[in-house]
Design a protein around this motif. Sequence first.
Motif, mmCIF file in Angstrom:
data_model
loop_
_atom_site.group_PDB
_atom_site.id
_atom_site.type_symbol
_atom_site.label_atom_id
_atom_site.label_comp_id
_atom_site.label_asym_id
_atom_site.label_seq_id
_atom_site.Cartn_x
_atom_site.Cartn_y
_atom_site.Cartn_z
ATOM 1 N N HIS A 7 48.299 -3.799 22.100
ATOM 2 C CA HIS A 7 47.212 -2.864 22.373
ATOM 3 C C HIS A 7 45.854 -3.448 21.982
ATOM 4 O O HIS A 7 44.817 -2.923 22.387
ATOM 5 N N GLY A 8 45.868 -4.509 21.177
ATOM 6 C CA GLY A 8 44.613 -5.134 20.775
ATOM 7 C C GLY A 8 43.857 -5.760 21.924
ATOM 8 O O GLY A 8 42.672 -6.083 21.793
ATOM 9 N N LEU A 9 44.528 -5.930 23.048
ATOM 10 C CA LEU A 9 43.879 -6.521 24.219
ATOM 11 C C LEU A 9 43.185 -5.465 25.079
ATOM 12 O O LEU A 9 42.499 -5.817 26.041
ATOM 13 N N GLU A 10 43.377 -4.194 24.738
ATOM 14 C CA GLU A 10 42.766 -3.122 25.521
ATOM 15 C C GLU A 10 41.321 -2.907 25.074
ATOM 16 O O GLU A 10 41.033 -2.805 23.888
ATOM 17 N N GLY A 11 40.428 -2.812 26.042
ATOM 18 C CA GLY A 11 39.013 -2.647 25.716
ATOM 19 C C GLY A 11 38.720 -1.394 24.919
ATOM 20 O O GLY A 11 37.872 -1.395 24.027
ATOM 21 N N ARG A 12 39.443 -0.320 25.199
ATOM 22 C CA ARG A 12 39.154 0.929 24.501
ATOM 23 C C ARG A 12 39.465 0.844 23.015
ATOM 24 O O ARG A 12 38.898 1.596 22.222
ATOM 25 N N ARG A 13 40.382 -0.080 22.629
ATOM 26 C CA ARG A 13 40.691 -0.229 21.208
ATOM 27 C C ARG A 13 39.529 -0.877 20.465
ATOM 28 O O ARG A 13 39.301 -0.598 19.275
ATOM 29 N N PHE A 14 38.784 -1.732 21.136
ATOM 30 C CA PHE A 14 37.583 -2.282 20.525
ATOM 31 C C PHE A 14 36.551 -1.176 20.303
ATOM 32 O O PHE A 14 35.842 -1.165 19.291
ATOM 33 N N VAL A 15 36.478 -0.254 21.257
ATOM 34 C CA VAL A 15 35.579 0.891 21.102
ATOM 35 C C VAL A 15 36.024 1.748 19.925
ATOM 36 O O VAL A 15 35.206 2.171 19.092
ATOM 37 N N ASP A 16 37.333 2.013 19.833
ATOM 38 C CA ASP A 16 37.861 2.804 18.715
ATOM 39 C C ASP A 16 37.506 2.171 17.375
ATOM 40 O O ASP A 16 37.128 2.860 16.421
ATOM 41 N N THR A 17 37.638 0.848 17.302
ATOM 42 C CA THR A 17 37.350 0.151 16.053
ATOM 43 C C THR A 17 35.871 0.224 15.708
ATOM 44 O O THR A 17 35.492 0.450 14.548
#
Length: 204
Positions: free
Chosen positions: A165-175
């Motif tokens: 899931h670390g490759l999903e762009g939305r996870r960068f937003v979440d972080t």
Amino acid sequence: MLQPRFTGDLAKLHTHGFSHRALTWWGIIAFFLIEGTAFLMAIASYFFLMNQEQMWPPAPFEPPDLLAGTLFTILMLLSEIPNTAAKHAAEKGQLRLLRRLLLVHVAIGAVLLGLRGWEFASLNVLWYDNAYGSIIWALLLLHAVHFITDWVDTIVLTGLMHGKHGLEGRRFVDTSENCMYWRFVWLSWLPIYVLIYWLPRWVS
């Protein structure tokens, strides 16, 4: 029968955005307003109860010991260094750096959790002893809930960012938004730290 006519291809548009371009960013801002109001109500209660007493804290109780709360405050302020770095790494898509910084953040949170437990043991009063004890326990517990909630969220994000899931762009937003919330956590702590540890010393 009319046929649909396409005038553009949106497939190349970004699937996520940072800051005010993300709907969840506005949710975080709403959290700030709601939770900030709760802190203000607790602080107002503190001053109301203090105004009812001739001494603060009431005799024979002593103000809380400074060491645990001061160490907690110093470490929380220092935690903004990896927090800011993690926010920048998330917004630039630097996954490897972000993974390391999240692990640092989780470790700092574990130390802060231990210090918070020490704080409760250093208050020199129990919540049921009097109104003074009730309000400082309430302030410390209220902040502990916010701190622990964000720390658990960081643990979850750390697990996600170390997997597929670390490759999903939305996870960068979440972080990135989690890092923003952490700033609210330590900023909201500063006036509470003064009320719990220093104001009783100044007015006694």
